[in-house]
Motif scaffolding. Structure first.
Motif, mmCIF file in Angstrom:
data_model
loop_
_atom_site.group_PDB
_atom_site.id
_atom_site.type_symbol
_atom_site.label_atom_id
_atom_site.label_comp_id
_atom_site.label_asym_id
_atom_site.label_seq_id
_atom_site.Cartn_x
_atom_site.Cartn_y
_atom_site.Cartn_z
ATOM 1 N N LEU A 85 39.641 36.373 45.031
ATOM 2 C CA LEU A 85 38.716 36.381 43.898
ATOM 3 C C LEU A 85 39.124 37.495 42.946
ATOM 4 C CD1 LEU A 85 35.335 35.883 45.781
ATOM 5 C CD2 LEU A 85 36.687 34.163 44.583
ATOM 6 N N PRO A 86 39.277 37.203 41.663
ATOM 7 C CA PRO A 86 39.711 38.225 40.705
ATOM 8 C C PRO A 86 38.777 39.434 40.701
ATOM 9 C CG PRO A 86 39.757 36.055 39.721
ATOM 10 C CD PRO A 86 39.097 35.900 41.051
ATOM 11 N N ASN A 87 39.317 40.566 40.349
ATOM 12 C CA ASN A 87 38.555 41.817 40.224
ATOM 13 C C ASN A 87 37.919 42.272 41.525
ATOM 14 O OD1 ASN A 87 39.056 41.928 37.405
ATOM 15 N ND2 ASN A 87 37.609 40.251 37.216
ATOM 16 N N ASN A 88 38.652 42.094 42.614
ATOM 17 C CA ASN A 88 38.164 42.591 43.899
ATOM 18 C C ASN A 88 38.338 44.098 44.025
ATOM 19 O OD1 ASN A 88 37.171 40.346 45.018
ATOM 20 N ND2 ASN A 88 38.891 39.928 46.384
ATOM 21 N N ASN A 89 38.865 44.704 42.963
ATOM 22 C CA ASN A 89 39.133 46.133 42.944
ATOM 23 C C ASN A 89 40.123 46.583 44.015
ATOM 24 O OD1 ASN A 89 37.463 46.525 40.759
ATOM 25 N ND2 ASN A 89 35.656 46.537 42.080
ATOM 26 N N ILE A 90 40.989 45.689 44.419
ATOM 27 C CA ILE A 90 42.142 46.088 45.225
ATOM 28 C C ILE A 90 43.363 45.622 44.446
ATOM 29 C CG2 ILE A 90 41.016 45.963 47.474
ATOM 30 C CD1 ILE A 90 42.479 43.178 47.734
ATOM 31 N N LEU A 91 44.517 46.106 44.815
ATOM 32 C CA LEU A 91 45.709 45.624 44.119
ATOM 33 C C LEU A 91 45.850 44.134 44.384
ATOM 34 C CD1 LEU A 91 48.151 48.485 45.023
ATOM 35 C CD2 LEU A 91 47.185 47.979 42.790
ATOM 36 N N ALA A 92 46.174 43.379 43.368
ATOM 37 C CA ALA A 92 46.318 41.937 43.563
ATOM 38 C C ALA A 92 47.450 41.680 44.551
ATOM 39 C CB ALA A 92 46.619 41.274 42.231
ATOM 40 N N GLU B 50 47.869 46.460 31.403
ATOM 41 C CA GLU B 50 46.570 46.928 31.905
ATOM 42 C C GLU B 50 45.950 46.077 32.997
ATOM 43 O OE1 GLU B 50 43.830 44.928 30.273
ATOM 44 O OE2 GLU B 50 45.166 43.994 28.822
ATOM 45 N N ARG B 51 46.508 44.936 33.300
ATOM 46 C CA ARG B 51 45.827 44.067 34.268
ATOM 47 C C ARG B 51 46.814 43.224 35.064
ATOM 48 N NH1 ARG B 51 40.684 44.017 34.240
ATOM 49 N NH2 ARG B 51 39.469 42.260 35.019
ATOM 50 N N ASP B 52 46.654 43.215 36.393
ATOM 51 C CA ASP B 52 47.519 42.363 37.215
ATOM 52 C C ASP B 52 47.233 40.902 36.888
ATOM 53 O OD1 ASP B 52 48.491 44.625 38.426
ATOM 54 O OD2 ASP B 52 47.048 44.542 40.080
ATOM 55 N N TYR B 53 48.256 40.073 37.064
ATOM 56 C CA TYR B 53 48.127 38.682 36.626
ATOM 57 C C TYR B 53 46.943 37.969 37.271
ATOM 58 C CZ TYR B 53 49.362 34.028 35.140
ATOM 59 O OH TYR B 53 49.326 32.790 34.566
ATOM 60 N N ALA B 54 46.789 38.148 38.587
ATOM 61 C CA ALA B 54 45.732 37.408 39.305
ATOM 62 C C ALA B 54 44.334 37.829 38.865
ATOM 63 C CB ALA B 54 45.893 37.604 40.806
ATOM 64 N N ASP B 55 44.233 38.936 38.135
ATOM 65 C CA ASP B 55 42.919 39.421 37.690
ATOM 66 C C ASP B 55 42.627 39.098 36.225
ATOM 67 O OD1 ASP B 55 42.156 40.503 40.109
ATOM 68 O OD2 ASP B 55 43.132 42.414 39.724
ATOM 69 N N ARG B 56 43.552 38.393 35.587
ATOM 70 C CA ARG B 56 43.331 38.159 34.150
ATOM 71 C C ARG B 56 42.386 36.981 33.895
ATOM 72 N NH1 ARG B 56 49.608 38.682 32.418
ATOM 73 N NH2 ARG B 56 49.914 40.482 33.751
ATOM 74 N N ASN B 57 41.556 37.126 32.876
ATOM 75 C CA ASN B 57 40.671 36.051 32.435
ATOM 76 C C ASN B 57 41.455 35.068 31.573
ATOM 77 O OD1 ASN B 57 40.581 38.672 30.949
ATOM 78 N ND2 ASN B 57 39.759 37.376 29.325
ATOM 79 N N PHE B 58 41.037 33.824 31.587
ATOM 80 C CA PHE B 58 41.722 32.771 30.831
ATOM 81 C C PHE B 58 40.660 31.758 30.423
ATOM 82 C CE2 PHE B 58 44.389 28.729 31.350
ATOM 83 C CZ PHE B 58 44.954 28.821 30.105
ATOM 84 N N ILE B 59 40.655 31.360 29.182
ATOM 85 C CA ILE B 59 39.594 30.561 28.553
ATOM 86 C C ILE B 59 38.210 30.973 29.072
ATOM 87 C CG2 ILE B 59 41.035 28.659 27.717
ATOM 88 C CD1 ILE B 59 39.933 26.888 29.927
ATOM 89 N N ARG B 60 37.951 32.265 28.895
ATOM 90 C CA ARG B 60 36.644 32.898 29.087
ATOM 91 C C ARG B 60 36.248 33.147 30.541
ATOM 92 N NH1 ARG B 60 32.214 31.229 28.066
ATOM 93 N NH2 ARG B 60 31.375 33.160 27.312
ATOM 94 N N VAL B 61 36.989 32.656 31.508
ATOM 95 C CA VAL B 61 36.535 32.860 32.886
ATOM 96 C C VAL B 61 37.675 33.387 33.759
ATOM 97 C CG1 VAL B 61 34.660 31.142 32.873
ATOM 98 C CG2 VAL B 61 36.990 30.425 33.432
#
Ligand code: SF4
Length: 417
Positions: free
Chosen positions: A55-62, A123-134
């Motif tokens: 799940l994105p933004n788990n606050n661990i390294l992706a 600034e953001r690992d790929y797995a944590d990036r938002n795309f079309i708002r989600v």
């Protein structure tokens, strides 16, 4: 010829504009990425093995996740599959299982409106990036296939779609993901669409998608004119895409997939005029294809996040006119436009226009068809281009109160019959 004409221009943003003009929609330039964050270095160096759903933004390294073993899927698809909890305003599920290829280094292009763009690696690992708002959770492909293969005939999904990104492995992994699906799920039960990335594709790749069982092939043109394309996806933002290559691939898809089985994604409100985008819609229809529309939304973290979302007036006019061209045999040259390229006349009688508005389908999300009817898209992308508080593309059948709002945005009052 119709007689509903806009005598005045409804003003909807703080600058009194009811459309996004070219001169305003200038993306900012990408900054420099520190060396230790380039090309997914940060994630690869930590090399945390993935475990099940991420799940994105788990606050661990992706973790180090890669297609074809892993894919990302839309929040709506994850909720519908039961992989994630949550509810969506106005809809129980999505009808399209949207998958996205994933890599630690992510997409290597830099499109100005996109949350997945390369400049974001700063600034953001790929797995944590938002795309079309989600956010897009990452899931093992085998888990997805296991769930859907239990009962494809009764699946909530009417279609599956594989979205490619710009990456050297994108073609190979698309074929692999497609094969994992068709090995266990009959593509007649749930057809597959490919949202392609032409920059790295050959004609043989397009053919292979067809041979492996894909039903529809679309090209994410996104920008409506070559100039806008260059500014938002090409040289203007240090991105590799070229309009000609996208258009050539679209023509290959026409030859290989055939009538009604190819199309293009277009984002409305990035600086094109209404006439320009509807002219493109007409060109696609004349070729035998379809257009799938998105309303520009300033994606957080993108190079256009400081710009205004498309005013609803502009969006509704284009949605309505596009629907008439795509499904009601109206031609762009039957319509009329003002000096700023805005639609002033839809080219049909008031009565017909009122019927189309009241049917509401023109204002639903557009995309590849599902199992209801040809002009109702399986790909409903709930709230992919707007918040639920100010809906752009309706992921459900608009209700009476929605239609009232839509008519206000169109500046076409309810007729008393
Ligand atoms: S190629 Fe697609 S995924 Fe990559 S930055 Fe451009 S729009 Fe985003």
């Amino acid at each position: 010829m119709g007689c509903i004409e806009h005598k005045k221009s409804p003003a909807t943003d703080s600058n009194g504009r009811d459309f996004n003009p070219y001169e305003v929609m200038e993306p900012r330039l990408p900054g420099k990425t520190p060396v230790d964050r380039r090309n997914g270095k940060h994630v690869k160096a930590n090399d945390i093995p993935p475990e099940g759903v991420y799940l994105p933004n788990n606050n661990i390294l992706a973790p180090h996740m890669k297609s074809p073993e892993y894919v990302q899927l839309s929040n709506a698809a994850a909720i519908t599959l039961g992989i994630m909890g949550g509810r969506m305003y106005g809809c129980e599920c999505t009808r399209c299982l949207n998958l996205l290829l994933t890599y630690p280094e992510g997409c290597r292009a830099n499109c100005a409106y996109c949350g997945l763009a390369r400049h974001r690696e700063a600034e953001r690992d790929y797995a944590d990036r938002n795309f079309i708002r989600v956010d897009w959770p990452a899931v093992p492909m085998t888990d997805i296939v296991d769930i859907v293969a239990r009962d494809p005939e009764n699946s909530p999904f009417h279609r599956m779609c594989i979205s490619m990104i710009t990456h050297p492995r994108s073609e190979q992994d698309t074929f692999n993901v497609l094969e994992q699906w068709t090995d266990r799920i009959d593509p007649d039960a749930i057809p597959v669409s490919i949202l392609s990335n032409p920059t790295t594709m050959t004609r043989d790749d397009v053919q292979k998608c067809k041979d492996l069982g894909a039903d529809i092939f679309t090209v994410a043109l996104d920008a409506a004119t070559p100039e806008l394309f260059d500014r938002t996806r090409g040289k203007g933002v240090q991105s590799p895409h070229k309009w000609k290559k996208y258009w050539d691939t679209l023509l290959e898809a026409k030859d290989i997939f055939g009538q009604e089985k190819f199309g293009a994604h277009i984002i409305v409100g990035m600086g094109e005029t209404e006439y320009e985008v509807l002219n493109l819609v007409q060109e696609l229809v004349d070729l035998g294809g379809h257009s799938h529309m998105f309303c520009f939304f300033p994606e957080e973290g993108s190079l256009m996040d400081h710009l205004p979302a498309t005013p609803r007036d502009q969006w509704r006019r284009v949605q309505l006119a596009r629907y008439l061209i795509d499904y009601r045999d109206v031609r762009v040259d039957h319509m009329r436009f003002d000096d700023a390229g805005r639609v002033t006349d839809y080219g049909i009688s008031n009565a017909e226009l009122n019927d189309v508005i009241d049917a509401g389908i023109a204002f639903r999300t557009s995309g590849c068809p599902g199992k209801f009817q040809d002009d109702i898209s399986a790909c409903d992308r709930p709230y992919g281009d707007s918040p639920p508080s100010n809906i752009a593309s309706y992921p459900f059948q608009p209700k009476k109160k929605d239609l009232k709002k839509i008519r206000k945005q169109l500046d076409i009052p309810v007729t008393v019959r």
